[in-house]
Write an enzyme that holds these catalytic residues in place. Structure first.
Site, mmCIF file in Angstrom:
data_model
loop_
_atom_site.group_PDB
_atom_site.id
_atom_site.type_symbol
_atom_site.label_atom_id
_atom_site.label_comp_id
_atom_site.label_asym_id
_atom_site.label_seq_id
_atom_site.Cartn_x
_atom_site.Cartn_y
_atom_site.Cartn_z
ATOM 1 N N HIS A 36 29.988 1.137 -58.664
ATOM 2 C CA HIS A 36 30.439 -0.380 -58.715
ATOM 3 C C HIS A 36 31.510 -0.510 -59.847
ATOM 4 O O HIS A 36 32.484 -1.150 -59.477
ATOM 5 C CB HIS A 36 29.284 -1.272 -58.989
ATOM 6 C CG HIS A 36 27.989 -1.332 -58.023
ATOM 7 N ND1 HIS A 36 28.292 -2.052 -56.788
ATOM 8 C CD2 HIS A 36 26.718 -1.143 -57.989
ATOM 9 C CE1 HIS A 36 27.170 -1.930 -56.068
ATOM 10 N NE2 HIS A 36 26.211 -1.298 -56.845
ATOM 11 N N HIS A 79 25.080 5.211 -59.040
ATOM 12 C CA HIS A 79 25.010 4.138 -58.511
ATOM 13 C C HIS A 79 25.958 2.883 -59.309
ATOM 14 O O HIS A 79 26.911 2.532 -58.645
ATOM 15 C CB HIS A 79 23.840 3.608 -57.930
ATOM 16 C CG HIS A 79 23.801 2.267 -57.255
ATOM 17 N ND1 HIS A 79 23.440 2.232 -56.044
ATOM 18 C CD2 HIS A 79 24.114 0.997 -57.628
ATOM 19 C CE1 HIS A 79 23.338 0.968 -55.458
ATOM 20 N NE2 HIS A 79 23.750 0.271 -56.500
ATOM 21 N N GLU A 80 25.402 2.619 -60.239
ATOM 22 C CA GLU A 80 26.142 1.503 -61.076
ATOM 23 C C GLU A 80 27.759 1.942 -61.681
ATOM 24 O O GLU A 80 28.576 1.071 -61.294
ATOM 25 C CB GLU A 80 25.324 1.242 -62.312
ATOM 26 C CG GLU A 80 23.990 0.781 -62.387
ATOM 27 C CD GLU A 80 23.919 -0.334 -61.130
ATOM 28 O OE1 GLU A 80 24.889 -1.250 -61.146
ATOM 29 O OE2 GLU A 80 22.732 -0.582 -60.474
ATOM 30 N N ASP A 85 22.931 -5.136 -52.448
ATOM 31 C CA ASP A 85 24.372 -4.844 -52.045
ATOM 32 C C ASP A 85 24.884 -4.969 -50.538
ATOM 33 O O ASP A 85 25.634 -5.726 -50.269
ATOM 34 C CB ASP A 85 24.818 -3.376 -52.601
ATOM 35 C CG ASP A 85 24.377 -3.383 -54.004
ATOM 36 O OD1 ASP A 85 24.505 -4.065 -54.798
ATOM 37 O OD2 ASP A 85 24.314 -2.268 -54.389
HETATM 38 ZN ZN ZN Z 1 24.282 -1.955 -56.343
#
Ligand code: ZN
Length: 333
Positions: free
Chosen positions: A146, A142-143, A218
């Protein structure tokens, strides 16, 4: 009764007397209008969160009595603390001093202040909080989503670091440093930011066989951006340069934003459709960027799983191995 007593006092002042009465509030929206009549509190000064120069000056004030190592750069710290209040900055300096003392140092280093900033901003690191292996993996992808997408969206904020060490309520975080406080946001910049915000979920969807609830914040932020684009900033081609929703009062702390609808049901549907289109396009863009650079994503996520935190340089180092040319941010007029 107290209010009346104050008003009587204020009205009672001789106009020749040199008395200036100053008061502060976080809720100007609920003040009794009687207080604001001419001759009473008739001038209002809005004290906003400090800008980057203000923050540096505030940090200097709170650094006065403290012993700083020569490596400390308050200007850098000021840049990476947008939206911090004066009290937050004071807290940051105190936390930094505390960390230095706990480590038995005789001076405060830049790393202490950076750690303190993160503590103030995100809550204390919870190294003791054990993440399940699969939670860790989800968080890493997930990170990384980004972080990686931010590298291919040249107008989004520069990457500061990415971590899967839980802090506060969050399992991980990707942090960006706004280079300066932007007062004006361009359409392309906002679209880039939305794309980066959606890239966490995009990475989960593309590379894991399930999706998680970890992207709630988000979505809230990206949807808010898209809605503002359409309803307030006239950035929708379909709907044109029109403001939708009744004009809001200046936003003060604690005021709930209530909007009065001043458009038809048909327009409401068009607004919803347009917001969905903006989000859908940005999500598609994030997903295809990740698919295009799937190898780097795996590499970066694995490195993150191993090291738990990667800073901007670590990430650039990984990108270099793949001979990726990052488009520099276009110069702004
Ligand atoms: Zn996030």
């Amino acid at each position: 009764q107290t209010l009346n007593a104050i008003l009587v006092e204020m009205d009672g002042f001789d106009t020749d007397a040199s008395v200036i009465l100053i008061a502060a509030t976080n809720r100007p929206d609920i003040l009794d209008p009687a207080l604001l009549r001419p001759g009473r509190f008739d001038r209002q000064v809005v004290v906003d969160a400090p800008d980057v120069k203000g923050r540096e000056a505030i940090l200097k004030v709170h650094a006065r009595e403290k012993k700083l190592s020569p490596d400390v750069e308050l200007a850098t710290l000021a840049k990476s603390t947008p939206f911090f209040s004066g009290a937050d900055l004071e807290n940051l300096m105190n936390e930094g001093a505390l960390l230095a003392a706990l480590n038995g140092q005789d001076a405060i280093y830049q790393k202490d202040l950076e750690e303190a900033r993160e503590k103030v901003q995100w809550g204390r690191e919870k190294r003791s909080r054990v993440l399940h292996e699969d939670e860790k993996k989800v968080s890493a992808y997930h990170e990384t989503g980004h972080a990686l997408v931010s590298k291919f969206t040249p107008r989004s904020h520069p990457l500061h670091k990415v971590t899967i060490i839980p802090r506060g309520m969050a399992l991980g975080a990707t942090q960006f440093i706004p280079e300066k406080d932007h007062n004006l946001m361009s359409k392309r910049r906002i679209l880039d930011e939305i794309t980066v915000l959606l890239a966490g979920r995009a990475a989960e969807e593309v590379f894991l066989d399930d999706i998680t609830s970890g992207a709630q914040n988000d979505f809230e932020r990206s949807t808010e951006f898209a809605r503002m684009m359409v309803c307030k900033w006239g950035m929708s081609e379909r709907l044109g340069p029109i403001a939708f929703g009744k004009k809001e009062e200046p936003v003060f702390l604690g005021r709930d934003l209530t909007q009065t609808r001043d458009y038809s049901e048909k327009t409401a549907i068009e607004i919803d459709t347009e917001v969905q289109d903006i989000i859908g396009a940005a999500f598609g863009r994030a997903k295809s960027l990740l698919q295009k650079h799937i190898e780097i994503l795996h590499k970066m996520a694995e490195t993150l799983l191993e090291k738990e935190t990667l800073d901007g340089e670590d990430i650039d180092g990984i990108l270099k191995q793949y001979d990726i040319e990052i488009e520099p941010e276009p110069a702004r007029a």
